[in-house]
Design a protein around this motif. Structure first.
Motif, PDB file in Angstrom:
ATOM      1  N   ASP A 156     -10.504   7.757  -2.095  1.00  6.70           N
ATOM      2  CA  ASP A 156      -9.664   6.600  -2.418  1.00  6.70           C
ATOM      3  C   ASP A 156      -8.637   6.947  -3.496  1.00  6.70           C
ATOM      4  N   GLY A 157      -7.401   6.486  -3.258  1.00  5.33           N
ATOM      5  CA  GLY A 157      -6.335   6.721  -4.208  1.00  5.33           C
ATOM      6  C   GLY A 157      -5.590   8.014  -3.992  1.00  5.33           C
ATOM      7  N   ASN A 158      -6.002   8.773  -2.975  1.00  2.00           N
ATOM      8  CA  ASN A 158      -5.375  10.063  -2.696  1.00  2.00           C
ATOM      9  C   ASN A 158      -4.966  10.139  -1.225  1.00  2.00           C
ATOM     10  N   SER A 159      -4.445  11.294  -0.847  1.00  2.00           N
ATOM     11  CA  SER A 159      -3.991  11.497   0.525  1.00  2.00           C
ATOM     12  C   SER A 159      -5.114  11.218   1.513  1.00  2.00           C
ATOM     13  N   TYR A 214       3.261  -4.326   9.084  1.00  2.00           N
ATOM     14  CA  TYR A 214       4.014  -3.388   8.267  1.00  2.00           C
ATOM     15  C   TYR A 214       3.697  -1.936   8.617  1.00  2.00           C
ATOM     16  N   GLY A 215       2.746  -1.731   9.527  1.00  2.00           N
ATOM     17  CA  GLY A 215       2.376  -0.382   9.933  1.00  2.00           C
ATOM     18  C   GLY A 215       1.209   0.208   9.176  1.00  2.00           C
ATOM     19  N   ASN A 216       0.601  -0.552   8.262  1.00  3.62           N
ATOM     20  CA  ASN A 216      -0.584  -0.075   7.555  1.00  3.62           C
ATOM     21  C   ASN A 216      -1.772  -0.047   8.514  1.00  3.62           C
ATOM     22  N   ILE A 217      -2.560   1.023   8.455  1.00  2.00           N
ATOM     23  CA  ILE A 217      -3.712   1.175   9.340  1.00  2.00           C
ATOM     24  C   ILE A 217      -4.976   0.764   8.586  1.00  2.00           C
ATOM     25  N   PHE A 218      -5.672  -0.232   9.118  1.00  2.00           N
ATOM     26  CA  PHE A 218      -6.938  -0.689   8.538  1.00  2.00           C
ATOM     27  C   PHE A 218      -8.080  -0.107   9.362  1.00  2.00           C
ATOM     28  N   PHE A 232       0.853  -1.191   0.000  1.00  2.00           N
ATOM     29  CA  PHE A 232       0.000   0.000   0.000  1.00  2.00           C
ATOM     30  C   PHE A 232       0.887   1.238   0.000  1.00  2.00           C
ATOM     31  N   LYS A 233       0.450   2.272  -0.663  1.00  2.00           N
ATOM     32  CA  LYS A 233       1.238   3.500  -0.789  1.00  2.00           C
ATOM     33  C   LYS A 233       1.147   4.333   0.483  1.00  2.00           C
ATOM     34  N   SER A 234       2.281   4.841   0.915  1.00  2.00           N
ATOM     35  CA  SER A 234       2.365   5.601   2.154  1.00  2.00           C
ATOM     36  C   SER A 234       1.452   6.833   2.140  1.00  2.00           C
ATOM     37  N   GLY A 235       0.613   6.935   3.170  1.00  2.00           N
ATOM     38  CA  GLY A 235      -0.260   8.096   3.325  1.00  2.00           C
ATOM     39  C   GLY A 235      -1.471   8.117   2.421  1.00  2.00           C
ATOM     40  N   ILE A 236      -1.614   7.109   1.584  1.00  2.00           N
ATOM     41  CA  ILE A 236      -2.725   7.039   0.627  1.00  2.00           C
ATOM     42  C   ILE A 236      -3.808   6.114   1.187  1.00  2.00           C
TER      43      ILE A 236
END
Length: 344
Positions: free
Chosen positions: A306-309, A326-330, A4-8
């Motif tokens: 979705d797909g943005n900041s 990995y630190g991704n927030i769900f 997943f892209k950081s901050g997105i």
């Protein structure tokens, strides 16, 4: 590994359409009915509960396939001792997955906590009689009364902490002996007692509970609009919030910030506290070291972005969250009927 892209922010599970379909298919094609909490099992799979859908479901993070683990979807309180897939629930609010695969679920309006046993696939009540109230400390959990349990958290030491929002207490169930006790809260409806032992302090709406890596316990106060902390000596302190409802304070001390009836908390791998600030439609983080608060997702009502900041996106009364390895927030974006993810 899914990347997943950081901050997105992106939708991970759900089409956004309210429903109860998609088992056997990909996570992006499933329909959800008010997801309220999500958690990860020891293999990294995403497990989540649907409050109005009355089901526990899973996404296999290798294949992306969705399946149901518990619940027929019907409202009720049945099935103990038998297959979890044949059980009924009455508003599932939260869950935790133990290292052995057992899943503990908070069955809110049945006033119980139940366990889905991994080895057999059967379900059992482990705390609560099914009648709302407060009783049973020092006895077995199944003989005790819970009032309105909203969250649970495995303490890593053989205990399950249960946040009872209507009882203003955190209870603790010993998973080996089955004995239940009060961990924090004196039952009074107020936000007092800082500097006292946790069981002597009052909690104003004990909505959620979690622990960090060194054993500090955090309590989310729905009505108190903030966070309390019970340190490793068992002493209660205020950690965030003035007590007033609002949405101010980003970039400053969490103690001086205002919150909108927050409803979930979890620590990341660095012991930063992730807070689901429900009525502000925001996900905020309190930095472990600086104690400053920052919004990392949402902050406005909506379903866009979705797909943005993530800080430009809209959320609709999110109720739960968890952080993967990995630190991704769900995020359980409840009224949008989706689980969304913010990349680390």
């Amino acid at each position: 590994m899914m990347e997943f892209k950081s901050g997105i922010i992106d939708t991970f599970v759900g089409t956004g359409e309210l429903g109860n379909k998609g088992d056997g298919g990909l996570h992006s094609d499933a329909q959800l009915n008010e997801p309220f909490m999500c958690a990860f099992d020891s293999e990294g799979n995403l497990v989540f509960c649907e409050s109005r859908g009355n089901k526990v479901r899973k996404v296999d993070m290798t294949t992306g396939i969705v399946s149901t683990l518990a619940g027929t979807g019907e409202l009720g309180y049945s099935g103990d001792g038998g297959p979890a897939l044949e059980a009924t629930f009455n508003e599932l609010y939260s869950l935790q997955v133990d290292t052995n695969g057992d899943i503990y679920v908070v069955d809110r309006l049945n006033s119980v906590v139940r366990k889905i046993e991994q080895s057999s696939g059967n379900i059992y009540t482990v705390a609560g009689t099914g009648e709302a109230g407060y009783s049973g400390d020092g006895g077995t959990g199944v003989d005790a009364m819970l009032n309105e349990p909203n969250d649970c958290f495995l303490d890593g030491k053989g205990g399950l902490l249960i946040a009872d929002v209507k009882d203003q207490r955190i209870r603790k169930l010993d998973l080996v002996s089955g004995i239940i006790s009060t961990f924090a809260g004196n039952g009074e409806t107020s936000r007092e007692g800082d500097g006292k032992q946790a069981i002597e302090a009052s909690i104003f709406g004990a909505r959620a509970v979690c622990m960090d890596s060194i054993g500090n316990t955090y309590i989310c106060e729905r009505n108190g609009n903030g966070i309390r902390i019970v340190d490793t000596n068992g002493i209660m302190h205020t950690y965030a919030g003035t007590g007033e409802r609002g949405y101010e304070g980003d970039g400053g001390p969490a103690l001086q910030a205002t919150w909108g009836a927050p409803k979930a908390i979890r620590c990341d791998s660095k012991d930063n506290l992730v807070v689901v600030d429900t009525e502000n439609h925001a996900i905020r983080i309190i930095d472990k070291d600086s104690k400053q608060v920052t919004t990392v997702a949402g902050g406005k009502l909506g379903g866009d972005g979705d797909g943005n900041s993530a800080i430009l996106a809209g959320l609709d009364r999110p109720h739960g969250c968890d952080i993967d390895c990995y630190g991704n927030i769900f995020i359980a974006d409840s009224n949008n009927h989706r689980i969304r993810v913010v990349g680390a």
